[in-house]
Design an enzyme around this catalytic site. Structure first.
Site, mmCIF file in Angstrom:
data_model
loop_
_atom_site.group_PDB
_atom_site.id
_atom_site.type_symbol
_atom_site.label_atom_id
_atom_site.label_comp_id
_atom_site.label_asym_id
_atom_site.label_seq_id
_atom_site.Cartn_x
_atom_site.Cartn_y
_atom_site.Cartn_z
ATOM 1 N N ARG A 63 0.812 -1.167 -0.143
ATOM 2 C CA ARG A 63 -0.024 0.209 0.241
ATOM 3 C C ARG A 63 0.664 1.117 0.020
ATOM 4 O O ARG A 63 0.459 2.519 -0.418
ATOM 5 C CB ARG A 63 -0.737 0.097 1.175
ATOM 6 C CG ARG A 63 -2.033 1.361 1.273
ATOM 7 C CD ARG A 63 -3.127 0.883 2.213
ATOM 8 N NE ARG A 63 -2.595 1.472 3.467
ATOM 9 C CZ ARG A 63 -2.513 0.705 4.699
ATOM 10 N NH1 ARG A 63 -3.034 -0.572 4.647
ATOM 11 N NH2 ARG A 63 -2.058 1.148 5.795
ATOM 12 N N TYR A 125 -13.703 19.304 -14.985
ATOM 13 C CA TYR A 125 -13.989 18.124 -15.130
ATOM 14 C C TYR A 125 -15.508 17.792 -14.423
ATOM 15 O O TYR A 125 -15.455 17.962 -13.223
ATOM 16 C CB TYR A 125 -13.020 17.203 -15.073
ATOM 17 C CG TYR A 125 -13.219 15.644 -15.306
ATOM 18 C CD1 TYR A 125 -13.586 15.205 -16.711
ATOM 19 C CD2 TYR A 125 -13.343 14.758 -14.224
ATOM 20 C CE1 TYR A 125 -13.697 14.118 -16.762
ATOM 21 C CE2 TYR A 125 -13.567 13.466 -14.705
ATOM 22 C CZ TYR A 125 -13.747 13.012 -15.991
ATOM 23 O OH TYR A 125 -13.937 11.703 -16.249
ATOM 24 N N ASP A 198 -5.053 20.366 -12.707
ATOM 25 C CA ASP A 198 -5.422 19.327 -13.441
ATOM 26 C C ASP A 198 -4.615 19.605 -14.691
ATOM 27 O O ASP A 198 -5.432 20.369 -15.541
ATOM 28 C CB ASP A 198 -6.754 18.950 -13.299
ATOM 29 C CG ASP A 198 -6.950 17.789 -13.984
ATOM 30 O OD1 ASP A 198 -6.425 17.308 -15.013
ATOM 31 O OD2 ASP A 198 -8.251 17.064 -13.430
ATOM 32 N N LYS A 223 -5.836 8.916 -19.420
ATOM 33 C CA LYS A 223 -5.952 9.707 -20.910
ATOM 34 C C LYS A 223 -4.572 9.778 -21.607
ATOM 35 O O LYS A 223 -4.207 8.665 -21.966
ATOM 36 C CB LYS A 223 -6.370 11.287 -20.453
ATOM 37 C CG LYS A 223 -7.595 11.236 -19.397
ATOM 38 C CD LYS A 223 -8.877 10.396 -19.878
ATOM 39 C CE LYS A 223 -10.049 10.428 -18.717
ATOM 40 N NZ LYS A 223 -10.119 11.545 -17.968
#
Ligand SMILES: *Cc1c(COP(=O)(O)O)cnc(C)c1O
Length: 410
Positions: A63, A125, A198, A223
């Site tokens: 993790r 977004y 972003d 993306k």
């Protein structure tokens, strides 16, 4: 790695082919292996103790990261920070399960011990708007939205609201607005408010927000960076002042990206600058062609000299690159006609997402901006005849001829 190395070389080399320290083994794999182990041990328990205590680099538990995610993080840090890495005081990155998880981690880190107010662009977004409203607001974190392309309004809001964090996108979705990142970065710096950018749509090939005052840069790896439509992922790159806290929070929250996805993202990134250049070149031609079509009402594309933020684009973008996204309105089209056009596409894929090698078309009113009330959508300028095209790497004449037949035949 040398300073000022081209992104094409960074993309292929950074993070990979680490020479082993000391003696064995003498071989070096040419690409990073997929490390699936969930935990690690050492010859001597003292070493594991030091790794747990952050006194020594190394692996302990999945993790917290693994060698594959370390390599991906180093690669994206090199791409985003480039020559400014020194001034960022040892920046680094954190790979996350998705782009949304990355945005959540950046906001949570920025707001720790700061005023619980976010100043955010209203052109974000759709899922990011949803997270601010459905996750942060109920937790007592207020978001003030405004048009980030209005310089005076941003300046006034910084003074009035004294935000604990500022959140924006380099190229907005779906109308491709480009705020004055450099001026906003300066305001944030003066106000000591971390700026979270972003950079999914622009990518570090077109703009590197750290050069303009960002404290955090986030990506949906899903993306352009991964680019093949076969993996989900996100990443936060943070300057040295924020990195330790980001990593400490991440250990607890556990938005970790799995080793297979890290490998796929890294494999994708090696060709990302090549793909992006091709997508940008194709997009210029597609936008020009769309602008000449009778059926097309309006084209949104950053290369347009009449773009409302043309001055920002000229100042901020790498020369000759305008991104691979083109949005356009179809004259008089309602939802039913848009659906018929999208059903008629043979090469362009009528699916959600963007940045893949294949061209894709999305209907914002149905997909990315579905949860926004129609009235509010209209206020944002997202009309029901608007479609968004992510231009792929195909031969541009094939993309254009597919759009042509779809627009003509329905
Ligand atoms: C897709 C996207 C996200 C979310 O990324 P996921 O990987 O889908 O979670 C965030 N911001 C932008 C600009 C995006 O395009």
């Amino acid at each position: 790695m040398e300073k000022k190395v081209s992104p094409h070389s960074v993309a292929v080399h950074a993070g990979d082919r680490k020479r082993p320290e000391g003696n064995s083994p003498a071989w070096v794999p040419v690409t990073i292996p997929i490390h699936t182990a969930s935990s690690y041990f050492y010859n001597d328990m003292q070493d594991l103790d030091r790794v747990f205590g952050n006194e020594m680099p190394g692996q302990s538990y999945g993790r917290y990261g693994n060698p594959t995610s370390d390599a991906l993080e180093e690669l994206v840090t090199a791409l985003e920070c480039g020559p400014s890495a020194n001034s960022l005081n040892k920046p680094g990155a954190l790979a996350c399960a998705t782009g949304m998880a990355a945005i959540h981690m950046a906001l949570s880190t920025a707001l720790m011990d700061r005023r619980r107010v976010i100043l955010a662009a209203n052109q974000l977004y759709g899922a990011t708007l949803g997270m601010l409203a459905k996750v942060f607001e109920p937790a007592g974190i207020e978001t003030v939205f405004l048009d980030f392309c209005d310089d005076a309004a941003v300046k006034a809001a910084m003074e009035t609201h004294r935000p604990g964090a500022v959140l924006m996108e380099t190229i907005s979705n779906p109308l491709l607005a480009v705020p004055a990142l450099d001026r906003i970065g300066e305001l944030c710096h003066k106000a000591d408010a971390p700026l979270i950018v972003d950079n999914t749509f622009a990518t570090p090939l077109i703009i590197r927000p750290f050069e303009h005052g960002a404290s955090f840069v986030v990506h949906s790896l899903t993306k352009y960076l991964s680019g093949h439509g076969d993996t989900l992922g996100g990443i936060v790159v943070a300057d040295g002042a924020n990195l330790d806290l980001l990593r400490a929070l991440a250990r607890t929250v556990g938005f970790t990206l799995g080793p297979f996805e890290c490998y796929l993202a890294m494999r994708g990134i090696k060709t990302f600058p090549l793909r992006m250049e091709r997508q940008c070149a194709n997009a210029v031609k597609v936008a020009e062609w769309l602008g000449r079509q009778e059926a097309v009402e309006r084209v949104y594309f950053p290369a347009d000299p009449k773009h409302p933020n043309a001055a920002n684009i000229q100042r901020l973008f790498a020369e000759g690159l305008f991104g691979g996204m083109v949005s356009f309105e179809i004259k008089g089209a309602d939802r039913a006609r848009i659906f018929r056009i999208m059903n008629a596409l043979r090469l362009v894929v009528p699916a959600t997402s963007l940045g893949d090698v294949h061209s894709m078309m999305l209907y914002p009113a149905m997909a990315s901006h579905r949860d926004i009330a129609p009235k509010h959508r209209a206020r944002l300028g997202i009309h029901d005849n608007l479609v968004r095209l992510s231009v792929g790497i195909e031969a541009v004449e094939d993309i254009i001829s597919d759009l042509d037949q779809a627009l003509r035949n329905v």
